[in-house]
Design an enzyme around this catalytic site. Structure first.
Site, PDB file in Angstrom:
ATOM      1  N   ASP A   1      29.326  28.836 -32.707  1.00 17.76           N
ATOM      2  CA  ASP A   1      30.559  28.318 -32.102  1.00 17.76           C
ATOM      3  C   ASP A   1      31.169  29.338 -31.122  1.00 17.76           C
ATOM      4  OD1 ASP A   1      32.521  26.383 -31.792  1.00 17.76           O
ATOM      5  OD2 ASP A   1      32.763  26.055 -33.941  1.00 17.76           O
TER       6      ASP A   1
ATOM      7  N   ASP B   1      35.055  18.425 -29.095  1.00 21.05           N
ATOM      8  CA  ASP B   1      34.793  17.816 -30.411  1.00 21.05           C
ATOM      9  C   ASP B   1      34.973  16.296 -30.402  1.00 21.05           C
ATOM     10  OD1 ASP B   1      34.517  20.416 -31.126  1.00 21.05           O
ATOM     11  OD2 ASP B   1      35.923  20.324 -32.809  1.00 21.05           O
TER      12      ASP B   1
ATOM     13  N   TRP C   1      31.084  24.054 -26.221  1.00 19.13           N
ATOM     14  CA  TRP C   1      31.844  22.864 -25.801  1.00 19.13           C
ATOM     15  C   TRP C   1      31.760  22.577 -24.292  1.00 19.13           C
ATOM     16  CZ3 TRP C   1      35.814  26.750 -27.455  1.00 19.13           C
ATOM     17  CH2 TRP C   1      35.730  27.023 -28.829  1.00 19.13           C
ATOM     18  N   GLY C   2      30.687  23.037 -23.656  1.00 24.64           N
ATOM     19  CA  GLY C   2      30.537  22.738 -22.223  1.00 24.64           C
ATOM     20  C   GLY C   2      31.159  23.785 -21.314  1.00 24.64           C
TER      21      GLY C   2
HETATM   22  C1  GLA Z   1      34.635  23.784 -33.464  1.00 20.32           C
HETATM   23  C2  GLA Z   1      33.335  23.027 -33.287  1.00 20.32           C
HETATM   24  C3  GLA Z   1      33.191  21.972 -34.388  1.00 20.32           C
HETATM   25  C4  GLA Z   1      33.255  22.645 -35.751  1.00 20.32           C
HETATM   26  C5  GLA Z   1      34.539  23.454 -35.881  1.00 20.32           C
HETATM   27  C6  GLA Z   1      34.548  24.311 -37.136  1.00 20.32           C
HETATM   28  O1  GLA Z   1      35.740  22.965 -33.242  1.00 20.32           O
HETATM   29  O2  GLA Z   1      33.258  22.445 -32.018  1.00 20.32           O
HETATM   30  O3  GLA Z   1      32.004  21.251 -34.240  1.00 20.32           O
HETATM   31  O4  GLA Z   1      32.127  23.465 -35.924  1.00 20.32           O
HETATM   32  O5  GLA Z   1      34.716  24.333 -34.782  1.00 20.32           O
HETATM   33  O6  GLA Z   1      35.717  25.059 -37.271  1.00 20.32           O
END
Ligand code: GLA
Length: 373
Positions: free
Chosen positions: A126, A183, A161-162
């Site tokens: 992440d 997300d 996330w891009g």
């Molecule tokens: C981010 C990620 C999610 C998840 C959460 C966990 O938001 O994008 O997919 O893994 O963290 O805290």
């Protein structure tokens, strides 16, 4: 790990967030097998955030939460491997994970070794709490190198996330899949917006590294961590069909122990999985657009087959037209398409155009071959 088709499995986050435990993970692995999902191709069981204590130990290692996972991660990994499945875990490129647990920034080689000693096959990585000024892409390079040195073959699942135009460099750092969006939530607008935001990004997905448009919400039915109203069965059908069509990894996110039969059948649909797992991994392209978020997509598959999808993201029923000209079958070329509906098995021949009436939020998907007319 080198991955030839989009990875398939289950991840704990969408439904369970911090409510994870050894029992839940083992019950989920059993459910995956008993419900025929393993036979359908799903293989990874991935524990997301919140699996450790809040502080590292005196040696500097992350400590597995002994209440949630009383026998430790190695025990769990062994159990999952005994069931013929693969085991995945989670860390983060920053100083804390998104939920505030210890994370791998400047501990990459130490943590990769620890994860390898547990016996993991997959690491989701992440992007929260990255120190200001740190170079995001390089943090992914570092963990990739650390995993490769760890002694285990581990699929590196990047999750920024891009950000930082990730699609342009992520393949170069050795990742097997990467989150190309923020997300997902369990509601229609969430997956629609994700899907529409990715229209121009699909060409970056291919053998070895797949665009991850986030975990599946199919079957969540508004229960759990990312619930935000839930979706209808029709909407789950469209979500799953689009994720399959566009070669996204298929990481289920619902409670597999209690999943309803409609969602289960959907996630095992052979035609959709055949498209998702196609060995040639070719890019889908738009061949029809009604101007109101009604799109027609086409994709070349292996064995001289093709995939065709009509999807209506609009809020009203609409007609969407496929014109064979738009896929290269010009008027007079003497060839058309024989199409087979992946949901009903019904076949028909398209000789010039096909206008499909599609309900709001619904889709239709076909596997096709060219035919001489
Ligand atoms: C981010 C990620 C999610 C998840 C959460 C966990 O938001 O994008 O997919 O893994 O963290 O805290």
């Amino acid at each position: 790990m080198f991955t030839k088709t989009p990875p398939m499995g289950w991840n704990s986050w969408n439904t369970f967030a911090d409510k994870i435990s050894e029992d839940l993970i083992l019950e989920t692995a059993d459910a995956m097998i008993e419900r025929g999902l393993k036979d359908a191709g799903y293989e990874y069981i991935v524990i997301d955030d919140c699996w450790s204590l809040r502080e590292r130990d005196e040696n500097g290692d992350i400590v597995t939460d002994p209440v949630k996972f009383p026998h430790g991660m190695k025990y769990l990994a062994d159990k999952i491997h005994e069931k013929g499945l693969k085991f995945g875990m989670y860390s983060c490129a920053g100083v804390k994970t998104c939920a505030g647990f210890p994370s791998s920034y400047h501990n990459e080689f130490r943590d990769a070794k620890l994860f390898a000693s547990f016996g993991i096959d997959f690491l989701k990585y992440d992007f929260c709490n990255v120190p200001q000024g740190a170079n995001g892409p390089l943090l992914y390079h570092t963990m990739s190198l650390a995993l490769k040195e760890s002694g285990r073959d581990i699929l590196f699942s990047a999750c920024n996330w891009g950000a930082d135009h990730v699609e342009t460099w992520i393949r170069s750092c050795g990742a097997g899949m990467y989150r190309s969006t923020g997300d997902i939530m369990d509601k229609y607008n969430s997956f629609r917006d994700i899907a529409l935001s990715q229209k121009d990004k699909y060409a970056y997905a291919g053998i070895g590294c797949f665009n991850d448009t986030d975990m599946l919400i199919v079957g969540m039915k508004n229960k759990g961590n990312v619930a935000l109203g839930g979706c209808t069965d029709t909407e789950y059908k469209t979500h799953f069909a689009v994720w399959c069509f566009c070669a996204s990894p298929l990481m289920m996110g619902c409670d597999l122990r209690n999943v309803d039969e409609t969602s289960l059948a959907l996630m095992k649909n052979k035609g959709l999985l055949r498209i998702n797992q196609d060995v040639e991994c070719r890019t889908p392209f738009i061949c029809g657009d009604n101007g109101k978020n009604g799109l027609c997509w086409f994709r070349h598959l292996s064995d001289n087959e093709y995939a065709l999808m009509f999807v209506n993201y609009g809020d009203k029923n609409a007609e969407i037209t496929l014109d064979l000209d738009k896929i290269g079958l010009w008027d007079g070329c003497g060839h058309g398409l024989k199409i087979k509906d992946v949901f009903t098995g019904k076949t028909e021949t398209v000789s010039r155009t096909k206008t499909k009436r599609v309900d709001a939020h619904d889709c239709a998907v076909y596997v096709c071959k060219t035919v001489e007319l």
